[in-house]
Design a protein around this motif. Structure first.
Motif, PDB file in Angstrom:
ATOM      1  N   GLU A 139       0.836  -1.206   0.000  1.00 49.86           N
ATOM      2  CA  GLU A 139       0.000   0.000   0.000  1.00 49.86           C
ATOM      3  C   GLU A 139       0.867   1.251   0.000  1.00 49.86           C
ATOM      4  O   GLU A 139       0.593   2.213  -0.725  1.00 49.86           O
ATOM      5  CB  GLU A 139      -0.912  -0.003   1.222  1.00 49.86           C
ATOM      6  N   TYR A 140       1.929   1.241   0.793  1.00 50.94           N
ATOM      7  CA  TYR A 140       2.860   2.377   0.818  1.00 50.94           C
ATOM      8  C   TYR A 140       3.488   2.581  -0.553  1.00 50.94           C
ATOM      9  O   TYR A 140       3.611   3.713  -1.037  1.00 50.94           O
ATOM     10  CB  TYR A 140       3.946   2.126   1.859  1.00 50.94           C
ATOM     11  N   VAL A 141       3.846   1.507  -1.197  1.00 52.00           N
ATOM     12  CA  VAL A 141       4.566   1.575  -2.471  1.00 52.00           C
ATOM     13  C   VAL A 141       3.634   1.888  -3.642  1.00 52.00           C
ATOM     14  O   VAL A 141       3.984   2.677  -4.531  1.00 52.00           O
ATOM     15  CB  VAL A 141       5.311   0.241  -2.713  1.00 52.00           C
ATOM     16  N   ASN A 142       2.437   1.308  -3.643  1.00 54.32           N
ATOM     17  CA  ASN A 142       1.643   1.290  -4.872  1.00 54.32           C
ATOM     18  C   ASN A 142       0.329   2.056  -4.837  1.00 54.32           C
ATOM     19  O   ASN A 142      -0.238   2.342  -5.902  1.00 54.32           O
ATOM     20  CB  ASN A 142       1.333  -0.157  -5.271  1.00 54.32           C
ATOM     21  N   HIS A 143      -0.217   2.371  -3.671  1.00 53.91           N
ATOM     22  CA  HIS A 143      -1.527   3.028  -3.662  1.00 53.91           C
ATOM     23  C   HIS A 143      -1.362   4.526  -3.901  1.00 53.91           C
ATOM     24  O   HIS A 143      -0.444   5.143  -3.367  1.00 53.91           O
ATOM     25  CB  HIS A 143      -2.247   2.793  -2.342  1.00 53.91           C
ATOM     26  N   TYR A 162       4.797   3.905  -6.980  1.00 58.69           N
ATOM     27  CA  TYR A 162       5.828   3.267  -7.797  1.00 58.69           C
ATOM     28  C   TYR A 162       5.258   2.236  -8.769  1.00 58.69           C
ATOM     29  O   TYR A 162       5.920   1.867  -9.735  1.00 58.69           O
ATOM     30  CB  TYR A 162       6.874   2.592  -6.897  1.00 58.69           C
ATOM     31  N   ASN A 163       4.065   1.741  -8.492  1.00 55.19           N
ATOM     32  CA  ASN A 163       3.410   0.765  -9.370  1.00 55.19           C
ATOM     33  C   ASN A 163       4.289  -0.459  -9.615  1.00 55.19           C
ATOM     34  O   ASN A 163       4.478  -0.905 -10.753  1.00 55.19           O
ATOM     35  CB  ASN A 163       3.024   1.423 -10.703  1.00 55.19           C
ATOM     36  N   VAL A 164       4.817  -0.995  -8.531  1.00 56.62           N
ATOM     37  CA  VAL A 164       5.656  -2.196  -8.621  1.00 56.62           C
ATOM     38  C   VAL A 164       4.783  -3.384  -9.002  1.00 56.62           C
ATOM     39  O   VAL A 164       3.742  -3.637  -8.389  1.00 56.62           O
ATOM     40  CB  VAL A 164       6.363  -2.456  -7.276  1.00 56.62           C
ATOM     41  N   THR A 202      -2.746  -4.387  -6.200  1.00 56.76           N
ATOM     42  CA  THR A 202      -2.163  -4.112  -7.514  1.00 56.76           C
ATOM     43  C   THR A 202      -2.640  -5.170  -8.498  1.00 56.76           C
ATOM     44  O   THR A 202      -1.976  -6.197  -8.700  1.00 56.76           O
ATOM     45  CB  THR A 202      -0.623  -4.109  -7.446  1.00 56.76           C
ATOM     46  N   PRO A 203      -3.793  -4.967  -9.119  1.00 58.20           N
ATOM     47  CA  PRO A 203      -4.281  -5.933 -10.107  1.00 58.20           C
ATOM     48  C   PRO A 203      -3.246  -6.134 -11.219  1.00 58.20           C
ATOM     49  O   PRO A 203      -2.640  -5.186 -11.706  1.00 58.20           O
ATOM     50  CB  PRO A 203      -5.557  -5.279 -10.637  1.00 58.20           C
ATOM     51  N   GLY A 204      -3.060  -7.386 -11.590  1.00 63.35           N
ATOM     52  CA  GLY A 204      -2.089  -7.690 -12.638  1.00 63.35           C
ATOM     53  C   GLY A 204      -0.673  -7.866 -12.151  1.00 63.35           C
ATOM     54  O   GLY A 204       0.219  -8.166 -12.957  1.00 63.35           O
ATOM     55  N   ALA A 205      -0.437  -7.680 -10.840  1.00 61.52           N
ATOM     56  CA  ALA A 205       0.910  -7.868 -10.312  1.00 61.52           C
ATOM     57  C   ALA A 205       1.324  -9.329 -10.440  1.00 61.52           C
ATOM     58  O   ALA A 205       0.494 -10.238 -10.392  1.00 61.52           O
ATOM     59  CB  ALA A 205       0.976  -7.427  -8.855  1.00 61.52           C
TER      60      ALA A 205
END
Length: 501
Positions: A139-143, A162-164, A202-205
């Motif tokens: 959540e910190y990285v991608n939301h 960052y959308n990792v 992150t859908p598709g991760a």
């Protein structure tokens, strides 16, 4: 030694995922501190990262990098590395019996990777921690914003997520040395639930589950079966690790370990197919070989040292000095990954700087390319596109780890966008040149555009600061005529030939 070989335009193995040439960097030894990051160094940028090291990394064209570990991640609190640096705690790293200052955390590392155009492949702690902490990290990285963790990131000066897309679900959880070591079923259940939680954020991760730490583990290959039976439908890759050495000083047996790796990949591919069939699953799981390298020169001495030292900060550890023999081995191993690119989609050289690495850097001093830098770079630059099947008919040898090992090791790629075919050739014979004739069926109008070679060194020759003796030079003695590549391949030599087609 006469060798005939052939490639055919129509006989392809697979599209090569660019991430076959990924890398790994861990908070271990001097990989981070005085490796990529050294404030006060003459080459340090405004963020404290070394520009000389960054330049050598950039030249490798690395598509992705695994971070922050490794054994380190299994007792790591990612929150220690965010916020004002002066407020960050120093922790004991139980994996490598050292101190971690946390002066580099996710945001600093992301800045460095982004400037080099490298995607992050982040590992979550499933040793001492679990789903909740992995979810918070993601959540910190991608939301984007509007939640506790995403807004905390924004307060730290990072407005955009960052959308990792790549997440490693722990590290080497089959290993009794690992903090939080688990049994296969126990770990598989935890990995399954963690993967489902991360995918909601992150859908598709892409999810990478831990396979065996090496193919000599007592639980191999049943570990992979047990884990995948719990999480197959919710993961995309299973990771393999292996390190290689030549303590017996048997060069041909050392080279034969590449064939053993092929069997390793084939065995786990079979396990994947078995579990897919058993579960009647529709999705495919591929292999992420996310730790590989030569590691043996100082391994025993390092093991004695780090187990007894008194918690130093960023100590010199696993700083292998690589030889010309290692150059040839790494070239062959990369060839094997190309040949197995239908199953191996991601592979990470371990590690990138100072710690069993292609790049070395002295604290306050210079950085340089180790001997293994070159086959890694050449494969990364030119081993793109589609892998071609190569038929090789020539002399072979038997050794302890494998029989019928071809002296001439060949991989080939066809890049339709660049209009090139690239051949990667290693002559493993200790004394004899190979008289090669290779048919280029479907590429009859091919012309040789570039030929680079690494040859003529004593097997124990090494590079050092200011003395990069081992490096590619223009090759000669090979030519293309009437759709056939012919010429002499010297013993103990590595060739990269680019053909315009």
């Amino acid at each position: 030694m006469r060798v005939s070989a052939a490639i055919h335009r129509a006989f392809e193995i697979s599209e090569i995922d660019d991430r076959l040439y990924a890398a790994f960097i861990e908070h271990m030894g001097r990989a981070i501190y005085s490796g990529i990051y050294e404030p006060g160094h003459p080459e340090a940028d405004a963020n404290g990262f070394r520009r000389d090291v960054a330049g050598l990394v950039r030249d490798l064209k690395i598509p992705a990098i695994r971070y922050p570990g490794g054994n380190f991640v299994s007792a790591y609190n990612w929150e220690d590395g965010i916020g004002p640096k002066e407020d960050r705690p120093t922790r004991l790293d139980l994996a490598w019996r050292s101190k971690e200052s946390n002066q580099v955390g996710i945001n600093e590392f992301a800045t460095w990777a982004n400037e080099l155009g490298i995607d992050m492949m982040l590992a979550v702690n499933l040793g001492s921690r679990g789903i909740s902490d992995a979810r918070n990290f993601a959540e910190y990285v991608n939301h984007p914003s509007g939640t506790y963790w995403s807004d905390l990131r924004r307060s730290h000066g990072v407005e955009q997520p960052y959308n990792v897309k790549m997440w490693c679900l722990g590290n080497e959880m089959d290993g009794p040395w690992q903090i939080g070591h688990k049994e296969a079923k126990e770990y598989g259940r935890l990995a399954d639930e963690t993967a489902k939680a991360l995918r909601q954020l992150t859908p598709g991760a892409e999810m990478i589950v831990c396979g065996s730490s090496n193919n000599e583990m007592p639980t191999y290959p049943d570990w992979e079966r047990g884990v995948l039976e719990e999480c197959y439908e919710n993961v995309d890759y299973i990771s393999l690790h292996n390190y290689y050495g030549n303590s017996s000083r048997d060069t041909l047996n050392f080279f034969g370990k590449v064939e053993e790796t092929g069997r390793y990949i084939q065995a786990i591919s079979g396990v994947i197919d078995f579990v897919k069939a058993k579960k009647r699953a529709k999705n495919d799981v591929h292999i992420c070989f996310d730790e590989w390298n030569v590691w043996y020169h100082d391994r025993e001495e390092d093991s004695r040292r780090w187990r007894t030292w008194d918690w130093p900060e960023a100590p010199a550890l696993l700083e292998e000095s690589y030889t010309f023999e290692d150059t040839l081995f790494v070239a062959c191993l990369l060839n094997e990954f190309i040949r197995r690119s239908d199953r191996v989609k991601i592979a990470c050289i371990a590690q990138l700087v100072n710690v069993i690495a292609p790049i070395r850097a002295e604290a306050g001093g210079p950085a340089w390319r180790q001997s293994i830098y070159w086959p890694y770079q050449l494969a990364s630059l030119y081993g793109r596109g589609r892998a071609l099947r190569v038929s090789v008919d020539g002399p072979t040898y038997d050794c302890k780890v494998a029989d019928d090992v071809a002296y001439l090791d060949v991989a080939a790629t066809h890049d339709t966008q660049a209009g090139t075919v690239t051949l990667f050739i290693v002559n493993r014979h200790l004394t004899e040149a190979a008289d090669l004739r290779m048919a280029l069926t479907g590429f009859e109008n091919a012309r040789l555009a570039e030929h680079q070679v690494i040859e003529g060194h004593d097997l124990m020759t090494r590079n050092g600061p200011g003395q990069e003796t081992i490096a590619p030079v223009p090759g000669k003695g090979l030519a293309v005529e009437d759709g056939t590549l012919g010429g002499a391949i010297a013993p103990l030599s590595y060739h990269v030939l680019r053909l315009r087609v």
